[in-house]
Design an enzyme around this catalytic site. Structure first.
Site, PDB file in Angstrom:
ATOM      1  N   ALA A   1      26.042  39.845  35.576  1.00 10.78           N
ATOM      2  CA  ALA A   1      26.199  40.507  36.864  1.00 10.78           C
ATOM      3  C   ALA A   1      27.643  40.401  37.325  1.00 10.78           C
ATOM      4  CB  ALA A   1      25.267  39.885  37.898  1.00 10.78           C
ATOM      5  N   SER A   2      28.047  41.309  38.189  1.00  7.90           N
ATOM      6  CA  SER A   2      29.432  41.345  38.653  1.00  7.90           C
ATOM      7  C   SER A   2      29.817  40.152  39.515  1.00  7.90           C
ATOM      8  CB  SER A   2      29.677  42.641  39.428  1.00  7.90           C
ATOM      9  OG  SER A   2      29.663  43.755  38.560  1.00  7.90           O
ATOM     10  N   THR A   3      28.855  39.344  39.921  1.00  8.62           N
ATOM     11  CA  THR A   3      29.176  38.112  40.637  1.00  8.62           C
ATOM     12  C   THR A   3      29.952  37.134  39.746  1.00  8.62           C
ATOM     13  OG1 THR A   3      26.899  37.472  40.104  1.00  8.62           O
ATOM     14  CG2 THR A   3      27.347  38.180  42.366  1.00  8.62           C
ATOM     15  N   PHE A   4      30.034  37.421  38.456  1.00  6.90           N
ATOM     16  CA  PHE A   4      30.773  36.599  37.512  1.00  6.90           C
ATOM     17  C   PHE A   4      32.271  36.937  37.525  1.00  6.90           C
ATOM     18  CE2 PHE A   4      31.630  35.320  32.924  1.00  6.90           C
ATOM     19  CZ  PHE A   4      31.352  33.973  33.086  1.00  6.90           C
ATOM     20  N   LYS A   5      32.626  38.097  38.040  1.00  6.81           N
ATOM     21  CA  LYS A   5      33.996  38.595  37.931  1.00  6.81           C
ATOM     22  C   LYS A   5      35.050  37.712  38.605  1.00  6.81           C
ATOM     23  CE  LYS A   5      32.646  43.425  37.285  1.00  6.81           C
ATOM     24  NZ  LYS A   5      32.513  44.756  37.924  1.00  6.81           N
TER      25      LYS A   5
END
Length: 333
Positions: A1-5
């Site tokens: 998920a983009s929360t990892f970015k």
């Protein structure tokens, strides 16, 4: 998920793979040199030139695809693991899962397969083998915004405060990532900007990051009608990580709404409501004890694993990576 970015961005800044103000062209897709495979951005027309803060705000996939390719999976693994990904948080609960933070060594042992360069591309946006729990996301976000101290999560204040790790992140890099997360919510192009408009307007500044986790692979298909007609149980999960207040964070929240589809419209309002409620209440002052000399873990400034390339920079040509010498290109791409 983009929360990892945000964590990928932090790794790139700490390793000096990119400067925060460097403009990177982010078109509709990214392809590895010599490959026809297109890794699509979530925005069909692309985003144009972006720096780090802007890329976090708009969640530009192509920006992070390029970072993932430049860093390689082993360098990314070695830095991001300090945030607690791939390990249990230590909370006093039975059944906690460690999640998974992949590397070339892990895949060789677990899958008996080599690591493919395309897997580094998608790993940089939290896809592929990467698995993280909401609690891990909360702990890692706390460590990110407080400057590098990782605490064991507690169920009550009766438990002692325990520091698990301290990492010497550069303050200027922490501030860049925090600024990007602020723009997610308060910026004109931020993916969560709609969550604080109208009746949902807030009287405090915060930072955050939206994300979606696929329930099943669409293999790059972005057909709106087909996505809308998916059964409820196959719709994407909606995620959000956030902290408040922005300048001196007191609370971190991680929310996942199963099959909620869009983090900006489902999980973000829940997180904001929780933070608002917390900040409105009078809270007892809790004295955090000294670290008792807990040594800080140095951040890896450059890759140290054989599989990782030397320092690389991202140039403005879509799908192109400039390495220090051609030998690195032949060896690692």
């Amino acid at each position: 998920a983009s929360t990892f970015k945000p964590f990928v961005g932090m790794a790139a800044l700490e390793g000096e793979y990119i400067s925060p103000n460097e403009q990177v062209f982010c078109g509709p897709y990214y392809s590895l040199p010599g490959s026809r495979r297109k890794f699509l951005d979530w925005k069909r027309q692309g985003h144009g030139n972006l720096d780090m803060i802007q890329a976090i705000a708009v969640s530009a996939d192509v920006y992070f695809y390029k970072l993932g390719t430049a860093m390689g999976i082993d360098y990314l693994h070695d830095v991001v693991k300090h945030f607690g990904f791939g390990d249990k948080t230590g909370i006093v609960l039975q059944g906690e899962k460690p999640g998974l933070l992949p590397s070339t060594a892990w895949k060789k042992i677990a899958k008996k397969e080599q690591w493919w360069k395309g897997e580094s591309v998608i790993a940089a946006i939290g896809q592929g083998y990467t698995v993280a729990t909401p609690l891990q996301m909360a702990v890692s976000t706390s460590m990110l915004v407080n400057g590098g101290t990782k605490y064991r999560p507690r169920l009550t204040n009766l438990e002692d405060v325990q520091i698990l790790d301290r990492v010497n992140f550069k303050k200027e890099n922490v501030n860049i990532i925090k600024a990007g997360m602020r723009e997610v919510v308060h910026g004109k192009r931020g993916t969560a900007r709609g969550a604080i408009t109208g009746k949902n307007k807030i009287d405090f500044e915060m930072g955050g990051k939206t994300g979606t986790a696929q329930v099943y692979s669409t293999h790059g298909v972005k057909d709106a009608k087909a996505m809308a007609e998916k059964p409820k149980h196959l719709k994407d999960h909606a995620l959000f990580i956030g902290f408040a207040p922005y300048e001196h964070p007191e609370i971190v929240v991680a929310v996942i709404v199963e099959n909620g589809e869009h983090g900006s419209t489902t999980s973000t309002p829940i997180a904001i409501a929780m933070m608002r409620k917390y900040l409105e209440k009078e809270k007892p002052v809790e004295v955090i004890p000294a670290t008792n000399g807990t040594p800080a873990t140095p951040v890896i400034q450059k890759p140290i694993t054989p599989a990782a390339p030397r320092a690389a920079t991202i140039n403005n040509n879509a799908n192109r990576i400039a390495y220090d010498d051609l030998a690195d290109v032949r060896k690692h791409l």
